[in-house]
Motif scaffolding. Structure first.
Motif, short mmCIF file in Angstrom:
data_model
loop_
_atom_site.label_atom_id
_atom_site.label_comp_id
_atom_site.label_asym_id
_atom_site.label_seq_id
_atom_site.Cartn_x
_atom_site.Cartn_y
_atom_site.Cartn_z
N PRO A 94 75.00 69.94 54.14
CA PRO A 94 76.43 70.21 54.34
C PRO A 94 77.13 70.72 53.08
CG PRO A 94 75.82 68.11 55.33
CD PRO A 94 74.63 68.57 54.54
N ASN A 95 77.84 71.86 53.26
CA ASN A 95 78.63 72.43 52.17
C ASN A 95 77.81 72.70 50.93
OD1 ASN A 95 80.93 73.39 50.81
ND2 ASN A 95 81.49 71.36 50.09
N LYS A 120 78.06 73.35 45.37
CA LYS A 120 79.01 72.88 46.37
C LYS A 120 80.39 73.47 46.06
CE LYS A 120 77.56 68.43 48.31
NZ LYS A 120 78.15 68.61 49.64
N GLU A 193 86.28 66.75 48.51
CA GLU A 193 85.47 67.14 49.66
C GLU A 193 85.38 65.93 50.57
OE1 GLU A 193 80.82 68.52 49.90
OE2 GLU A 193 81.30 66.62 48.94
N TYR A 195 83.93 64.42 54.53
CA TYR A 195 83.13 64.60 55.73
C TYR A 195 83.90 63.96 56.88
CZ TYR A 195 79.46 65.24 52.20
OH TYR A 195 78.72 65.66 51.12
N VAL A 309 82.74 69.48 57.16
CA VAL A 309 83.09 69.23 55.77
C VAL A 309 84.33 70.05 55.45
CG1 VAL A 309 82.33 69.30 53.37
CG2 VAL A 309 80.66 68.92 55.20
N THR A 311 87.49 70.75 52.43
CA THR A 311 87.90 70.59 51.04
C THR A 311 89.32 71.08 50.85
OG1 THR A 311 87.23 70.99 48.73
CG2 THR A 311 87.06 72.85 50.24
N GLY A 332 83.63 62.66 49.78
CA GLY A 332 82.50 63.22 49.04
C GLY A 332 82.83 63.37 47.57
#
Length: 340
Positions: A94-95, A120, A193, A195, A309, A311, A332
């Motif tokens: 993810p990401n 990321k 970040e 989730y 995800v 941000t 995250g």
């Protein structure tokens, strides 16, 4: 005819006399001298054998090297393996992405190793998340050696207790209130970040419309029919499958096509990985991808997402708590302000 016979007898007698003279000369040497002659002969023979062996080795080394280069070059095998490895990262982590132009590869005797950094997107910047080194023997990879630099890295092997994205029918193993408290206590002026897991499956564009404007949807977790159980038919933990939500302008990204949507690129990648599943499963955190059945499920049901995800500025991400479609959130990575 008689003359030829006489000539032959003369030559034979001459050779016999010479041989007898040589034997006589050897016998005339002392025992010590004879031993020295034998020793010298042995040493010369040994040196000759060593030189011949070295010559053969020096000949074999370039032949083996050339054979290895040809093996990886014919049909673009090296490029193909690198393509499988890099695309596995995009759809199973993810990401996370990488800079393919900075990937390094080195060919040895019937082997190849590749090293690359992974990144990321946190806020508006890409941060180095770690480094991978992957060794191949011919086209069979070993498990990658990873050096991750994250504050909250995902588990090396996923399981129900440590995952971060959850299907609506899967239980949440962590205290959801604690995660919202972490987000609320992070200082303003940071980017983060998160989730998020959804209460129900939805289309990617529907999810996008639910989100406040001042944040970015980065990666979508796709329902493949196995996420409720979080294991394959054999009980082996699986990893989420998904794809970047945004168009990626970087020249090395597979998600920069003007002719295909990200959803179409995602399906193409899964088809590629299905044909190269042993390699993909070595690269991915989960050691079972079950791509045949999961790809068939997606083609039948279409793309529906159960998590994502996201941000953005931390103070903006707190607004996600007001969205009823979000079932759970896990924090995250967090970085200093870069949201310009």
């Amino acid at each position: 005819m008689s003359e030829d016979k006489n000539q032959f007898e003369d030559d034979y007698q001459k050779l016999l006399n010479e041989t007898l003279n040589e034997v006589s000369e050897i016998q005339s040497y002392s025992k010590k001298s004879q031993t020295e002659i034998v020793t010298i002969g042995k040493n010369m023979a040994r040196r000759t054998n060593i030189m011949i062996s070295l010559a053969i080795l020096l000949l074999i080394v370039p032949i083996m090297t050339l054979t290895t280069y040809l093996y990886y070059a014919i049909g673009g095998r090296a490029d193909h393996l690198i393509d499988v490895v890099t695309k596995t990262i995009y759809v199973t982590e993810p990401n996370m992405g990488l800079e393919k132009l900075k990937l390094e590869d080195e060919v040895g005797f019937f082997s190849m190793n590749i090293t690359f950094d992974v990144f990321k997107r946190i806020g508006k910047e890409d941060y180095r998340a770690g480094n991978y080194k992957l060794d191949f023997f011919l086209d069979h990879p070993n498990f990658p050696k990873k050096n991750m630099l994250l504050d909250r890295p995902l588990p090396e092997i996923p399981d129900k207790e440590t995952e971060v994205l959850f299907h609506p029918k899967a239980s949440i193993p962590f205290n959801q209130t604690d995660q919202w408290d972490i987000l609320n206590k992070l200082p303003d002026g940071t980017v983060a970040e998160v989730y998020v897991s959804l209460n129900e499956l939805m289309k990617p564009d529907v999810l996008q419309k639910q989100l406040p404007k001042n944040m970015e949807l980065r990666w979508l977790a796709v329902d493949t029919g196995m996420e409720a159980a979080q294991v394959d038919k054999g009980g082996v933990p699986i990893t989420p499958l998904g794809y970047p939500a945004q168009y990626d302008p970087t020249i090395w990204s597979p998600f920069r096509s003007y002719d295909q949507t990200n959803e179409e690129v995602f399906l193409d990648i899964l088809s590629l990985l299905e044909k190269n599943q042993p390699v993909a499963e070595k690269v991915a955190r989960a050691k079972s991808l079950a791509l045949k059945s999961r790809l068939a499920y997606i083609k039948k049901q279409g793309i529906n997402v159960y998590g994502a995800v996201i941000t953005g500025p931390t103070e903006e991400l707190r607004k996600l708590q007001n969205i009823k479609e979000i079932r759970a959130l896990k924090v995250g990575e967090v970085k200093l302000w870069n949201w310009e």
